[in-house]
Design a protein around this motif. Structure first.
Motif, PDB file in Angstrom:
ATOM      1  N   ILE A 190       0.978 -12.315   9.660  1.00  0.00           N
ATOM      2  CA  ILE A 190       1.216 -11.005   9.033  1.00  0.00           C
ATOM      3  C   ILE A 190       1.929 -10.097  10.020  1.00  0.00           C
ATOM      4  O   ILE A 190       1.495  -9.924  11.147  1.00  0.00           O
ATOM      5  N   ASP A 191       3.030  -9.498   9.596  1.00  0.00           N
ATOM      6  CA  ASP A 191       3.814  -8.619  10.477  1.00  0.00           C
ATOM      7  C   ASP A 191       3.175  -7.240  10.633  1.00  0.00           C
ATOM      8  O   ASP A 191       2.860  -6.811  11.726  1.00  0.00           O
ATOM      9  N   SER A 192       3.006  -6.539   9.527  1.00  0.00           N
ATOM     10  CA  SER A 192       2.445  -5.188   9.565  1.00  0.00           C
ATOM     11  C   SER A 192       1.223  -5.140   8.661  1.00  0.00           C
ATOM     12  O   SER A 192       1.344  -5.094   7.431  1.00  0.00           O
ATOM     13  N   LEU A 193       0.050  -5.154   9.282  1.00  0.00           N
ATOM     14  CA  LEU A 193      -1.196  -5.227   8.512  1.00  0.00           C
ATOM     15  C   LEU A 193      -1.411  -4.010   7.614  1.00  0.00           C
ATOM     16  O   LEU A 193      -1.685  -4.171   6.415  1.00  0.00           O
ATOM     17  N   PRO A 194      -1.294  -2.760   8.127  1.00  0.00           N
ATOM     18  CA  PRO A 194      -1.509  -1.605   7.243  1.00  0.00           C
ATOM     19  C   PRO A 194      -0.539  -1.575   6.066  1.00  0.00           C
ATOM     20  O   PRO A 194      -0.931  -1.270   4.939  1.00  0.00           O
ATOM     21  N   SER A 195       0.722  -1.904   6.338  1.00  0.00           N
ATOM     22  CA  SER A 195       1.723  -1.896   5.272  1.00  0.00           C
ATOM     23  C   SER A 195       1.393  -2.931   4.209  1.00  0.00           C
ATOM     24  O   SER A 195       1.480  -2.658   3.008  1.00  0.00           O
ATOM     25  N   LEU A 196       1.004  -4.126   4.633  1.00  0.00           N
ATOM     26  CA  LEU A 196       0.636  -5.178   3.677  1.00  0.00           C
ATOM     27  C   LEU A 196      -0.583  -4.760   2.862  1.00  0.00           C
ATOM     28  O   LEU A 196      -0.612  -4.933   1.640  1.00  0.00           O
ATOM     29  N   PHE A 197      -1.592  -4.211   3.543  1.00  0.00           N
ATOM     30  CA  PHE A 197      -2.820  -3.822   2.841  1.00  0.00           C
ATOM     31  C   PHE A 197      -2.531  -2.785   1.759  1.00  0.00           C
ATOM     32  O   PHE A 197      -3.099  -2.842   0.665  1.00  0.00           O
ATOM     33  N   GLN A 198      -1.646  -1.842   2.051  1.00  0.00           N
ATOM     34  CA  GLN A 198      -1.304  -0.819   1.060  1.00  0.00           C
ATOM     35  C   GLN A 198      -0.641  -1.426  -0.167  1.00  0.00           C
ATOM     36  O   GLN A 198      -0.749  -0.884  -1.266  1.00  0.00           O
ATOM     37  N   ARG A 199       0.044  -2.549   0.018  1.00  0.00           N
ATOM     38  CA  ARG A 199       0.763  -3.169  -1.105  1.00  0.00           C
ATOM     39  C   ARG A 199      -0.132  -4.089  -1.935  1.00  0.00           C
ATOM     40  O   ARG A 199       0.319  -4.642  -2.941  1.00  0.00           O
ATOM     41  N   LEU A 200      -1.367  -4.283  -1.513  1.00  0.00           N
ATOM     42  CA  LEU A 200      -2.318  -5.056  -2.324  1.00  0.00           C
ATOM     43  C   LEU A 200      -2.804  -4.156  -3.458  1.00  0.00           C
ATOM     44  O   LEU A 200      -3.595  -3.249  -3.251  1.00  0.00           O
ATOM     45  N   LYS A 201      -2.313  -4.396  -4.656  1.00  0.00           N
ATOM     46  CA  LYS A 201      -2.583  -3.487  -5.771  1.00  0.00           C
ATOM     47  C   LYS A 201      -3.926  -3.738  -6.446  1.00  0.00           C
ATOM     48  O   LYS A 201      -4.406  -2.921  -7.216  1.00  0.00           O
ATOM     49  N   ASP A 202      -4.523  -4.884  -6.166  1.00  0.00           N
ATOM     50  CA  ASP A 202      -5.755  -5.269  -6.858  1.00  0.00           C
ATOM     51  C   ASP A 202      -6.961  -4.974  -5.975  1.00  0.00           C
ATOM     52  O   ASP A 202      -7.030  -5.417  -4.826  1.00  0.00           O
ATOM     53  N   GLU A 203      -7.932  -4.211  -6.489  1.00  0.00           N
ATOM     54  CA  GLU A 203      -9.085  -3.784  -5.687  1.00  0.00           C
ATOM     55  C   GLU A 203      -9.947  -4.962  -5.250  1.00  0.00           C
ATOM     56  O   GLU A 203     -10.440  -4.996  -4.124  1.00  0.00           O
ATOM     57  N   LYS A 204     -10.123  -5.937  -6.126  1.00  0.00           N
ATOM     58  CA  LYS A 204     -10.932  -7.106  -5.748  1.00  0.00           C
ATOM     59  C   LYS A 204     -10.263  -7.867  -4.614  1.00  0.00           C
ATOM     60  O   LYS A 204     -10.933  -8.334  -3.678  1.00  0.00           O
ATOM     61  N   THR A 205      -8.952  -7.981  -4.657  1.00  0.00           N
ATOM     62  CA  THR A 205      -8.228  -8.666  -3.589  1.00  0.00           C
ATOM     63  C   THR A 205      -8.409  -7.948  -2.261  1.00  0.00           C
ATOM     64  O   THR A 205      -8.596  -8.575  -1.217  1.00  0.00           O
ATOM     65  N   LYS A 206      -8.374  -6.620  -2.284  1.00  0.00           N
ATOM     66  CA  LYS A 206      -8.575  -5.855  -1.050  1.00  0.00           C
ATOM     67  C   LYS A 206      -9.945  -6.154  -0.450  1.00  0.00           C
ATOM     68  O   LYS A 206     -10.080  -6.373   0.759  1.00  0.00           O
ATOM     69  N   LYS A 207     -10.980  -6.161  -1.284  1.00  0.00           N
ATOM     70  CA  LYS A 207     -12.335  -6.410  -0.784  1.00  0.00           C
ATOM     71  C   LYS A 207     -12.477  -7.843  -0.265  1.00  0.00           C
ATOM     72  O   LYS A 207     -13.107  -8.082   0.771  1.00  0.00           O
ATOM     73  N   ASP A 208     -11.862  -8.814  -0.984  1.00  0.00           N
ATOM     74  CA  ASP A 208     -11.908 -10.204  -0.531  1.00  0.00           C
ATOM     75  C   ASP A 208     -11.171 -10.366   0.803  1.00  0.00           C
ATOM     76  O   ASP A 208     -11.602 -11.121   1.677  1.00  0.00           O
ATOM     77  N   PHE A 209     -10.070  -9.658   0.952  1.00  0.00           N
ATOM     78  CA  PHE A 209      -9.281  -9.710   2.185  1.00  0.00           C
ATOM     79  C   PHE A 209     -10.112  -9.197   3.363  1.00  0.00           C
ATOM     80  O   PHE A 209     -10.168  -9.814   4.430  1.00  0.00           O
ATOM     81  N   LEU A 210     -10.778  -8.075   3.167  1.00  0.00           N
ATOM     82  CA  LEU A 210     -11.636  -7.518   4.217  1.00  0.00           C
ATOM     83  C   LEU A 210     -12.789  -8.462   4.545  1.00  0.00           C
ATOM     84  O   LEU A 210     -13.163  -8.626   5.712  1.00  0.00           O
ATOM     85  N   SER A 211     -13.334  -9.099   3.537  1.00  0.00           N
ATOM     86  CA  SER A 211     -14.436 -10.042   3.747  1.00  0.00           C
ATOM     87  C   SER A 211     -13.989 -11.228   4.599  1.00  0.00           C
ATOM     88  O   SER A 211     -14.702 -11.665   5.503  1.00  0.00           O
ATOM     89  N   GLN A 212     -12.776 -11.750   4.320  1.00  0.00           N
ATOM     90  CA  GLN A 212     -12.257 -12.871   5.094  1.00  0.00           C
ATOM     91  C   GLN A 212     -11.974 -12.463   6.541  1.00  0.00           C
ATOM     92  O   GLN A 212     -12.187 -13.236   7.472  1.00  0.00           O
ATOM     93  N   ILE A 213     -11.485 -11.234   6.731  1.00  0.00           N
ATOM     94  CA  ILE A 213     -11.242 -10.731   8.088  1.00  0.00           C
ATOM     95  C   ILE A 213     -12.545 -10.716   8.880  1.00  0.00           C
ATOM     96  O   ILE A 213     -12.600 -11.156  10.035  1.00  0.00           O
ATOM     97  N   LYS A 214     -13.595 -10.228   8.261  1.00  0.00           N
ATOM     98  CA  LYS A 214     -14.898 -10.157   8.945  1.00  0.00           C
ATOM     99  C   LYS A 214     -15.428 -11.550   9.286  1.00  0.00           C
ATOM    100  O   LYS A 214     -16.036 -11.762  10.344  1.00  0.00           O
ATOM    101  N   LEU A 215     -15.164 -12.528   8.397  1.00  0.00           N
ATOM    102  CA  LEU A 215     -15.693 -13.871   8.614  1.00  0.00           C
ATOM    103  C   LEU A 215     -14.937 -14.648   9.691  1.00  0.00           C
ATOM    104  O   LEU A 215     -15.539 -15.390  10.470  1.00  0.00           O
TER     105      LEU A 215
END
Length: 896
Positions: A541-566
């Protein structure tokens, strides 16, 4: 404990090596003993160390059955993809015909999930033992995961056929058919195809879909051959309409197919047997003449055949008409406003649109208004089908509305009707969508299954995140999805395409990975689509904040954060970086649990210091976290918070004016405005602040040029309540039109009723006037049309003005009148020094303004100059270039 176990394992491996144990030393009981060792290792969480010992042992003792078994079973339990060790081990016992051990090993492998190799090998065991029931049970499991296996699938179909279980037979025959097409085995395809025609001759949609696949995977001429089988079945059943559809497809593949051309001509003769001009239209279209292009001939024939006595037509000027007579090349039509109109058939074909008797325009012309209204209101399903079929079976909501409003339904009735219509279009199996546009609906001759309906919507949808929602709905709604489900396979393959090594890691790749991981947890056959792990994906991933902002689906955002923590070791720092974009309380709670309170406090301070980049986070912290000990620890003064919010207000106003991120800035602007003015943060602060602090705050607020002057006046009044002698240096009231319009409740209701009357009565009436004027023809000298259009412009202008004012309106609370100075809702008595007389004025808004009765608007020049004056104050005002001096003698609350 684990050390002792590992030592025992090492000793067992050495004993096997030194005693040179052979295959004859192994039995099912011996493997059960080894399983007990594996169970101990699992309980002690010693799998990793035990596997390392076995792998090291295999590096110099490749034939160690025990080491291969231990290592292979541990790898299997950890869902590692490489199962070569166990495959090799089973193969050794197969070669030596140790079938009982082979069975045991295969069953052990299957305890950890379905395996093609284990199932196929177990099937061979049952086949050798003559255990037919067990054999077919294993085959059923095998064909579920081996989507290329066609021969066994066909055998399962034939067995169900013999047992008279036709539903199961058809199901397996369909699976076998698709697999044979994929392998290009046309002989097998034709054999299965004929069986399915015998069993389900009316399942036309299925046959059309399959022939299309045959044309792509094998050849068009083979698809035409299969369609001929379907045509013969339809002809035998007397299904003429479907026969015509099939023959047109055959002619698409080969326009020189003389058999198909003759057959479609005979079908037309059967379909239109009672048409008075049938043979004449066949002749003039040259349908039977091979020299003419067959599709042009068919199109020409179908145009002509619609012209017969009693049929309906449409003319763009005269509207709907009915054919009264057809004689040779002459046709007579009765239009509502032009009876017995004659024209040549050639002219009619070019100038008129033929209409089915169920066309919505025909129904409008032939049914009573009351009857049609009742039918439309009570039978929404019928109405939708009628309108969609009226326009080539392709219609969007906008077109449906134009046919019903205002001619049948009022705008108010449409709102309720439309909500019910959307539910029907979404859920009813007889409605589908266009392959090219998900917003265009179609009516299906054969009802769609839920699976087919969702797949069709997926194909028509072009937006990535909308497709994401559809595949999730598919997985949720469709039970027992098979691995060879073509619909599910194509949908998931779309997302798998974003995970190719050559593709960039953007919001689509991350979303696709998380989706497929989510689906694979309940549909294990999707696991092969995940060829990379999250850590590898994250590193690219090049720019993490920029990519995260472009994730339009709320469930995807939460799953992404969960994977980061794991999976990401420095996840706490990443959470801090992403919080201003995620704004999830769960992030704060996770950070608290790991003792990162200092980082949270630092993040809060940083958000307020760098409010331009963290504007949403500033609002979030104030709204949700201002009472939390960590927010208090950030030591942000009330003045600092208010100054930050005022800066945000000014910043968002400016960016809205510059059309930058308008939607997001409007949302933040509304929230900040509400905090400062509606939730009384400014008022409460002023109540306890000193003069210097108030000067700083008011100066900032005064400089927000787009802030409503009325709000600035209220702020001044609040300051004057505390410090009556406060001087507003450089502050000048502006007489411009305010963003907010203060109004009385009575006038607000009056304006709303006026708008409703125009929308529900005046505009529909005007639309009828325009329609009538259009029916008179020749718009160049049509006075009725010009007058109606002028009235339409006036109505539209009035509606726009009313909507704008109502949107800006702010209801005045009479209980809040402050008679200590001139303000909205007060009556002010002035002494006019020019004529030595008293004058009394009521201060209200522009809606209530009535100068003849001394009611003036607070936005008028004179009203604006009066605002905020106190008893005893003198001021001058220029009237008609004459300067008049007034003294305020009295202020009272207006009577309501």
């Amino acid at each position: 404990m684990s050390e002792a176990l590992l030592k025992d394992v090492q000793n067992m491996l050495n004993e096997e090596k030194f005693t040179r144990a052979t295959l004859s030393n192994y039995s099912i009981d011996r493997f059960k003993e080894l399983d007990l060792v594996l169970e101990r290792a699992r309980a002690l969480r010693a799998y990793a160390d035990m596997k390392n010992i076995c792998d090291e042992h295999l590096s110099h003792s490749k034939n160690s059955i025990m080491a291969v078994y231990f290592s292979g079973m541990i790898a299997l339990s950890q869902q590692m993809i490489d199962d070569a060790a166990l495959v090799s081990l089973v193969g050794i016992f197969v070669d030596n015909h140790k079938w009982n051990i082979v069975k045991y090993l295969c069953e052990r492998i299957l305890e950890y999930g379905e395996s093609k190799f284990a199932l196929r090998t177990l099937g061979e065991c049952y086949k050798n033992d003559g255990e037919e029931e067990k054999l077919f049970d294993v085959w059923k499991r095998l064909v579920k995961i081996d989507t290329e296996e066609s021969d066994i699938t066909k055998l399962l179909a034939e067995r169900a056929e013999k047992q008279s279980d036709l539903d199961e037979a058809v199901d397996y025959f369909k699976k076998a058919l698709h697999r044979c097409i994929n392998k290009q085995l046309f002989t097998n395809v034709r054999e299965i195809w004929l069986k399915l025609i015998d069993y389900n001759p009316e399942e036309i949609d299925f046959f059309l879909s399959v022939q299309n696949k045959v044309a792509k995977n094998i050849s068009p001429d083979k698809a035409a051959l299969l369609l001929n089988d379907v045509y013969n079945s339809c002809k035998k059943r007397g299904d003429i309409n479907t026969s015509i559809t099939i023959l047109k497809l055959i002619l698409n593949y080969d326009e020189r197919d003389n058999f198909a051309r003759k057959a479609i001509t005979e079908c037309f003769r059967l379909k239109y047997a009672h048409h008075s001009q049938l043979e004449e239209y066949i002749r003039v279209s040259n349908l039977t003449q091979n020299w003419r292009h067959v599709h042009e001939a068919i199109q020409d024939f179908e145009k002509h055949i619609a012209f017969d006595k009693g049929n309906f037509v449409f003319h763009r000027t005269w509207g709907v008409g009915r054919i009264a007579k057809v004689e040779g090349d002459d046709i007579v039509i009765d239009f509502a406003k032009k009876r017995a109109h004659g024209m040549s058939l050639k002219m009619a074909v070019d100038a008129l649109q033929t209409l089915d008797k169920s066309h919505i325009w025909v129904l409008k012309a032939t049914m009573s208004r009351e009857g049609l209204y009742e039918k439309v209101k009570t039978d929404i399903d019928w109405t939708l089908k009628t309108i969609i079929k009226s326009f080539d079976n392709l219609c969007d909501i906008k077109r449906i509305k134009s046919e019903l409003v205002p001619s049948v339904l009022s705008p108010g009735e449409w709102t309720t009707w439309n909500a019910k219509a959307h539910t029907i279009l979404k859920n009813e199996p007889s409605f589908g969508v266009s392959p090219d546009n998900i917003n265009v609906y179609t009516v299906r001759e054969h009802s769609l299954s839920k699976e087919e309906k969702l797949y069709a919507e997926f194909k028509a949808e072009k937006k990535f995140f909308a497709r994401l929602s559809l595949v999730r709905e598919f997985a949720r709604e469709i039970k027992n999805i098979e691995p060879d489900s073509e619909y599910f396979s194509e949908m998931t393959s779309f997302f798998a395409g974003y995970l190719k090594p050559s593709m960039p890691v953007n919001e689509f790749a991350v979303t696709s990975y998380l989706l497929l991981k989510e689906l694979a947890s309940s549909h294990t056959f999707l696991s092969p689509l995940l060829q990379l792990n999250f850590t590898g994906l994250f590193e690219r991933i090049d720019s993490l904040p920029s990519l995260f902002q472009r994730l339009k689906d709320e469930k995807t955002k939460k799953d992404f954060l969960s994977q980061i923590k794991l999976f990401i070791p420095q996840w706490q720092d990443i959470y801090i970086t992403l919080f201003p974009y995620a704004l999830l309380e769960s992030i704060i709670e996770d950070l608290k649990e790991t003792g990162c309170t200092d980082k949270i406090v630092s993040m809060i301070r940083n958000c307020f210091e760098n409010y331009r980049d963290n504007r949403e986070a500033v609002v979030w912290f104030y709204r949700n976290y201002k009472e939390d000990p960590l927010f208090i620890e950030a030591d942000l003064s009330d003045e600092k918070i208010i100054i930050t919010l005022i800066h945000l207000l000014e910043l968002t106003y400016r960016e809205i004016d510059n059309n930058r991120d308008t939607t997001a800035n409007k949302k933040i602007n509304r929230q900040v405005y509400a905090i400062l003015f509606k939730e009384n943060l400014l008022d409460d602060y002023i109540a306890g602040a000193n003069r210097d602090a108030i000067v700083r705050i008011f100066t900032l607020a005064e400089d927000v040029k787009d802030l409503d002057p009325a709000d600035k006046l209220k702020l001044k009044n609040r300051i004057l309540d505390k410090y009556p002698d406060f001087k507003f240096l450089g502050a000048v009231e502006k007489d411009t039109v305010t963003r907010t319009l203060v109004v009385t409740a009575a006038k607000y209701d009056e304006k709303q009723k006026q708008l409703e009357r125009i929308m529900t009565e005046d505009i529909p009436a005007n639309s009828k006037e325009i329609a009538f004027a259009l029916s008179l023809g020749d718009l160049r000298e049509n006075a009725e049309y010009k007058a109606a259009k002028e009235k339409q412009e006036i109505l539209n202008s009035t509606v726009a003005k009313l909507k704008n004012e109502i949107e800006r309106a702010q209801l005045f609370d009479p209980a809040a009148v402050n008679a200590s100075r001139v303000s909205f809702g007060t009556v002010v008595t002035l002494y006019n020094e020019a004529n030595n007389a008293d004058e009394a004025y009521t201060i209200l808004g522009p809606w209530e303004s009535d100068p003849d009765n001394k009611v003036i608007s607070y936005l008028s020049p004179f009203g604006n100059s009066l605002m905020n004056k106190r008893i005893g104050e003198k001021f001058s005002f220029a009237i008609n270039d004459e300067k008049v001096t007034y003294t305020v003698k009295g202020i009272t609350a207006a009577k309501w």
